[in-house]
Design a protein around this motif. Structure first.
Motif, PDB file in Angstrom:
ATOM      1  N   SER A  93       0.833  -1.210   0.000  1.00 26.87           N
ATOM      2  CA  SER A  93       0.000   0.000   0.000  1.00 26.87           C
ATOM      3  C   SER A  93       0.864   1.255   0.000  1.00 26.87           C
ATOM      4  O   SER A  93       0.464   2.291  -0.541  1.00 26.87           O
ATOM      5  N   ASP A  94       2.062   1.180   0.607  1.00 25.07           N
ATOM      6  CA  ASP A  94       2.987   2.320   0.562  1.00 25.07           C
ATOM      7  C   ASP A  94       3.414   2.607  -0.875  1.00 25.07           C
ATOM      8  O   ASP A  94       3.727   3.747  -1.227  1.00 25.07           O
ATOM      9  N   TYR A  95       3.441   1.553  -1.687  1.00 25.80           N
ATOM     10  CA  TYR A  95       3.826   1.693  -3.092  1.00 25.80           C
ATOM     11  C   TYR A  95       2.636   1.971  -4.008  1.00 25.80           C
ATOM     12  O   TYR A  95       2.780   2.003  -5.221  1.00 25.80           O
ATOM     13  N   GLY A  96       1.453   2.155  -3.407  1.00 25.15           N
ATOM     14  CA  GLY A  96       0.287   2.538  -4.195  1.00 25.15           C
ATOM     15  C   GLY A  96      -0.607   1.404  -4.630  1.00 25.15           C
ATOM     16  O   GLY A  96      -1.599   1.637  -5.332  1.00 25.15           O
ATOM     17  N   LEU A  97      -0.285   0.163  -4.228  1.00 23.23           N
ATOM     18  CA  LEU A  97      -1.112  -0.984  -4.608  1.00 23.23           C
ATOM     19  C   LEU A  97      -2.033  -1.309  -3.447  1.00 23.23           C
ATOM     20  O   LEU A  97      -1.651  -1.981  -2.495  1.00 23.23           O
ATOM     21  N   VAL A  98      -3.264  -0.819  -3.529  1.00 23.46           N
ATOM     22  CA  VAL A  98      -4.224  -0.980  -2.438  1.00 23.46           C
ATOM     23  C   VAL A  98      -5.150  -2.156  -2.724  1.00 23.46           C
ATOM     24  O   VAL A  98      -5.437  -2.485  -3.873  1.00 23.46           O
ATOM     25  N   GLY A  99      -5.610  -2.786  -1.652  1.00 17.50           N
ATOM     26  CA  GLY A  99      -6.450  -3.965  -1.807  1.00 17.50           C
ATOM     27  C   GLY A  99      -7.924  -3.659  -1.621  1.00 17.50           C
ATOM     28  O   GLY A  99      -8.574  -4.242  -0.747  1.00 17.50           O
ATOM     29  N   ASN A 100      -8.465  -2.754  -2.401  1.00 18.60           N
ATOM     30  CA  ASN A 100      -9.904  -2.490  -2.331  1.00 18.60           C
ATOM     31  C   ASN A 100     -10.466  -2.337  -3.748  1.00 18.60           C
ATOM     32  O   ASN A 100      -9.715  -2.251  -4.729  1.00 18.60           O
ATOM     33  N   GLY A 223      -2.416   8.864  -4.905  1.00 20.46           N
ATOM     34  CA  GLY A 223      -1.268   8.059  -4.516  1.00 20.46           C
ATOM     35  C   GLY A 223      -1.382   6.584  -4.843  1.00 20.46           C
ATOM     36  O   GLY A 223      -0.434   5.823  -4.611  1.00 20.46           O
ATOM     37  N   ASN A 224      -2.520   6.167  -5.374  1.00 25.66           N
ATOM     38  CA  ASN A 224      -2.712   4.762  -5.747  1.00 25.66           C
ATOM     39  C   ASN A 224      -2.263   4.514  -7.191  1.00 25.66           C
ATOM     40  O   ASN A 224      -2.133   5.448  -7.987  1.00 25.66           O
ATOM     41  N   LEU A 225      -2.080   3.248  -7.538  1.00 22.75           N
ATOM     42  CA  LEU A 225      -1.559   2.890  -8.856  1.00 22.75           C
ATOM     43  C   LEU A 225      -2.625   2.484  -9.865  1.00 22.75           C
ATOM     44  O   LEU A 225      -2.303   2.218 -11.019  1.00 22.75           O
TER      45      LEU A 225
END
Length: 290
Positions: A93-100, A223-225
């Protein structure tokens, strides 16, 4: 390729020492450590595949034989980053890959933006007579309907996780945003030289600009990818489909520097305009600080 997490577990007693070193190490050391680990993990697999393909150093590989070499390389990258996150250094998630679920809506939005921006640029070229559509090759699109989108999504996901995720985030720890964007985009462009030098060199300015716009897409997506992933995948899918089915021909009315040298859009004015168009649209997104 699942030996990466096994290796990390085996080395667990020294994990705290490694974690302390990485936390205090200059960002360039962390970046170099990632790329070295990535290559070292891939080389044994590449050697086995190269032997199976009967490839010899100095001998060029056709595109269909490069794919078996690229797939394990790409699949290893998130495993290496998972190893870093398992040490407690940083999370995905710090790298912008969120799980939602929001990442999928951003993915679709970015994919549509990539395809539409490219369609607008090609429509202008058709209108100007710079290129022509090969209707006789339309049937070739169906045979590639499934594999090309899957490859585009894989390439987009992994490259965004590496360059706009890991690399940009780490560089931004020590450098201002603009410099982190410039450096990460430059590395993104230069690493494309690994597979093909002659066709890639004219594309380097376009690839660098593409990297900068994809950084902008991450800001536009808070900030997400997801948005950057979709935009990247949309461009890869559209260009790969046109190339594979040979849907576009160039009558030679203008220089290749307008349409794209070696038939590569990013090596010409048309591709640059496509990337700039997408960047201009992203700039209008409300999340980007003006």
């Amino acid at each position: 390729m699942f030996f990466v997490p096994i290796l990390i577990t085996f080395l667990e007693p020294s994990a705290n020492t490694l974690l302390g070193f990485l936390k205090n190490a200059p960002v360039l050391i962390v970046v170099m450590a990632f790329f070295i680990a990535w290559v070292l993990c891939w080389l044994p697999l590449a050697a086995v595949i190269a032997i199976a393909l009967k490839w010899k150093p100095g001998k060029s590989l056709p595109p269909e034989q490069k794919l078996p070499l690229l797939i394990p390389l790409y699949l290893l990258a998130p495993l290496i980053l998972w190893g870093i996150s398992s040490l407690g250094l940083r999370s995905f998630s710090d790298y912008g890959l969120v799980g939602n679920l929001s990442i999928f809506s951003s993915l679709l939005l970015g994919f549509g933006l990539g395809v539409i921006s490219l369609a607008i640029v090609f429509a202008c070229q058709f209108w100007l007579g710079w290129c022509k559509w090969q209707e006789s090759n339309n049937k070739l699109v169906l045979s590639n309907l499934l594999p090309i989108p899957l490859i585009a999504l894989l390439v987009g996901a992994i490259e965004e996780l590496i360059f706009r995720g890991f690399l940009f985030t780490e560089l931004n720890r020590e450098y201002p945003v603009w410099l982190a964007a410039v450096i990460s985009s430059l590395i993104f462009a230069l690493l494309h030289l690994v597979w093909e030098q002659r066709e890639t060199i004219p594309q380097l300015p376009g690839l660098w600009l593409m990297g900068m716009v994809l950084v902008l897409a991450r800001f536009a997506d808070r900030g997400n990818l997801g948005l950057a992933w979709g935009l990247h995948a949309g461009w890869v899918w559209a260009i790969a489909t046109l190339d594979t089915a040979q849907l576009i021909t160039y009558p030679g009315k203008v220089s290749e520097w307008f349409t794209g040298k070696n038939k590569k859009p990013l090596a010409g004015l048309a591709g640059i305009m496509c990337v700039l168009l997408a960047g201009a649209i992203l700039w209008l997104f409300p999340q980007i600080p003006k």
